[in-house]
Scaffold this motif. Structure first.
Motif, PDB file in Angstrom:
ATOM      1  N   GLY A  13      24.494  14.149  36.769  1.00  0.00           N
ATOM      2  CA  GLY A  13      24.595  12.944  35.923  1.00  0.00           C
ATOM      3  C   GLY A  13      23.187  12.500  35.607  1.00  0.00           C
ATOM      4  N   PHE A  19      22.614  10.434  28.752  1.00  0.00           N
ATOM      5  CA  PHE A  19      21.881   9.654  29.755  1.00  0.00           C
ATOM      6  C   PHE A  19      22.670   8.425  30.219  1.00  0.00           C
ATOM      7  CE2 PHE A  19      18.727   6.308  30.811  1.00  0.00           C
ATOM      8  CZ  PHE A  19      18.190   6.904  31.933  1.00  0.00           C
ATOM      9  N   PHE A 138      24.035   2.403  37.149  1.00  0.00           N
ATOM     10  CA  PHE A 138      24.654   3.432  36.308  1.00  0.00           C
ATOM     11  C   PHE A 138      25.728   4.105  37.147  1.00  0.00           C
ATOM     12  CE2 PHE A 138      20.580   4.822  38.043  1.00  0.00           C
ATOM     13  CZ  PHE A 138      20.998   5.787  38.940  1.00  0.00           C
ATOM     14  N   ASP A 140      27.047   7.353  36.380  1.00  0.00           N
ATOM     15  CA  ASP A 140      27.282   8.750  35.991  1.00  0.00           C
ATOM     16  C   ASP A 140      27.266   9.724  37.166  1.00  0.00           C
ATOM     17  OD1 ASP A 140      24.553   8.141  36.015  1.00  0.00           O
ATOM     18  OD2 ASP A 140      24.046   9.600  34.487  1.00  0.00           O
ATOM     19  N   ARG A 187      12.839   6.878  36.522  1.00  0.00           N
ATOM     20  CA  ARG A 187      13.338   5.961  35.480  1.00  0.00           C
ATOM     21  C   ARG A 187      12.192   5.139  34.891  1.00  0.00           C
ATOM     22  NH1 ARG A 187      18.981   5.704  35.413  1.00  0.00           N
ATOM     23  NH2 ARG A 187      19.120   3.708  34.340  1.00  0.00           N
ATOM     24  N   ARG A 234      10.787  13.536  31.450  1.00  0.00           N
ATOM     25  CA  ARG A 234      11.038  13.777  32.875  1.00  0.00           C
ATOM     26  C   ARG A 234      10.617  15.168  33.344  1.00  0.00           C
ATOM     27  NH1 ARG A 234      16.772  11.042  34.499  1.00  0.00           N
ATOM     28  NH2 ARG A 234      15.882   9.061  35.146  1.00  0.00           N
ATOM     29  N   GLY A 260      20.476  15.036  36.543  1.00  0.00           N
ATOM     30  CA  GLY A 260      20.124  13.658  36.904  1.00  0.00           C
ATOM     31  C   GLY A 260      18.656  13.403  36.666  1.00  0.00           C
ATOM     32  N   SER A 261      18.005  12.843  37.684  1.00  0.00           N
ATOM     33  CA  SER A 261      16.587  12.530  37.513  1.00  0.00           C
ATOM     34  C   SER A 261      15.710  13.657  38.046  1.00  0.00           C
ATOM     35  CB  SER A 261      16.282  11.218  38.233  1.00  0.00           C
ATOM     36  OG  SER A 261      16.723  11.285  39.561  1.00  0.00           O
TER      37      SER A 261
END
Ligand code: HSE
Length: 314
Positions: A13, A19, A138, A140, A187, A234, A260-261
């Motif tokens: 996610g 996003f 969030f 997700d 983020r 990212r 994800g991140s």
């Protein structure tokens, strides 16, 4: 005294351009939380097992502990509960580690006391745990860990999630570089403004991926797993990313992006034979840049969080 063990899967996610909106449950990795009734009024965390770093056993500072306490509040139960958390993935990996613990914590308490909370309520409880550690609100990761398959977060206030379905031909190649990236840090670097043309491409791709999961249509996914907004920024945090992406696409992957991140990345194919080649090419590319990594060929998980019985999730 009653006890129950509950599993919650790892998740991707965002799914590419979606996003904070699109998330997907993954087969074969996840966290387990055992909840046990005990005399007293408090919720305690007895142990955190197999964690890659120190995770607090203070229930007010632990994502599973916070989510489980929220679930108890929603259930209106004041009985003492002891949790044992078994981590199935590293934290800061981009696989929804905090969300898996939060979902398993909330759902373990729910299952211990008769499974009377709806999925929406488990989501609400788990979100409290996820929010405490992720630096953002969030769903997700939390939503697909509860519902299974792919999910769409339609609204955060009020919290509204729609399960989308699954793509049965989808094979996912996960590569997890040994680099730690905290979601809250990744983020902070995101662009505040985007160009209209990038926005339109990401919007079209997100809509197409949503349709792909609703229609169980691999081709629609493969043509749209491109993110012009988040990935370019990212990916600079992931050493070896451009080389691994090029290697994946050269080896036949239909798309590759960040899970994800990050730092985990995932590539997609619908061919078992190609998946082995893609995995090897990606790992080699990271290794050549001096980045160690683990990898896994898997699929999405139709099932979300559930009770573990003799190793089987029900
Ligand atoms: N949607 C979140 C993000 C998920 O990309 O920051 C973090 O795992």
């Amino acid at each position: 005294m009653k006890s129950v063990k509950v599993f919650a899967p790892a998740t991707i996610g965002n799914i590419g351009p979606g996003f904070d909106v699109l998330g997907l449950a993954i087969k074969g990795i996840g966290d387990i939380v055992e909840a046990r009734e005990f005399h007293g009024n408090d919720l305690i965390i007895e142990a955190v097992l197999e964690a890659d770093h120190d995770i607090s056993t203070n229930p007010d500072k632990n994502t599973a502990g916070i989510a489980a306490q929220e679930a108890l509040k929603l259930l209106g139960i004041k009985t003492g509960v002891a949790l044992t958390i078994t981590k199935g993935m590293p934290s800061g990996s981009g696989l929804g580690s905090s969300a898996a613990s939060a979902v398993a914590g909330a759902n373990a308490v729910n299952c211990l006391f008769g499974n009377s909370l709806s999925k929406e309520k488990v989501l609400e409880a788990a979100m409290a745990g996820e929010y405490s550690v992720s630096g953002g609100y969030f769903a997700d990761n939390v939503a697909p860990a509860i519902y299974g398959g792919a999910t769409l977060t339609r609204s955060l206030h009020p919290l509204e999630v729609t399960p989308l379905g699954n793509i049965s031909d989808l094979i996912i190649i996960l590569v997890m570089p040994k680099v730690k990236i905290l979601t809250k840090d990744s983020r902070k670097i995101l662009p505040e403004n985007v160009t209209l043309s990038d926005f339109v491409v990401n919007l079209a791709n997100t809509a197409s991926i949503t349709a792909a999961f609703c229609k169980n249509d691999y081709n629609l996914l493969k043509d749209n797993l491109f993110d012009y907004i988040i990935e370019p920024t990212r990916s600079t945090l992931i050493p070896g990313f451009p080389e691994a992406k090029e290697a994946a696409l050269d080896a036949g992957a239909h798309g590759m992006t960040i899970s994800g991140s990050g730092p985990t990345v995932f590539a997609i194919t619908n061919s078992q034979k190609a998946s082995v080649k893609i995995e090897s090419a990606m790992v080699t590319a990271f290794n050549k840049k001096g980045v160690e990594c683990k990898s896994l060929i898997t699929t999405s998980s139709v099932d979300g969080s559930g009770i573990v019985k003799s190793g089987i999730i029900t």
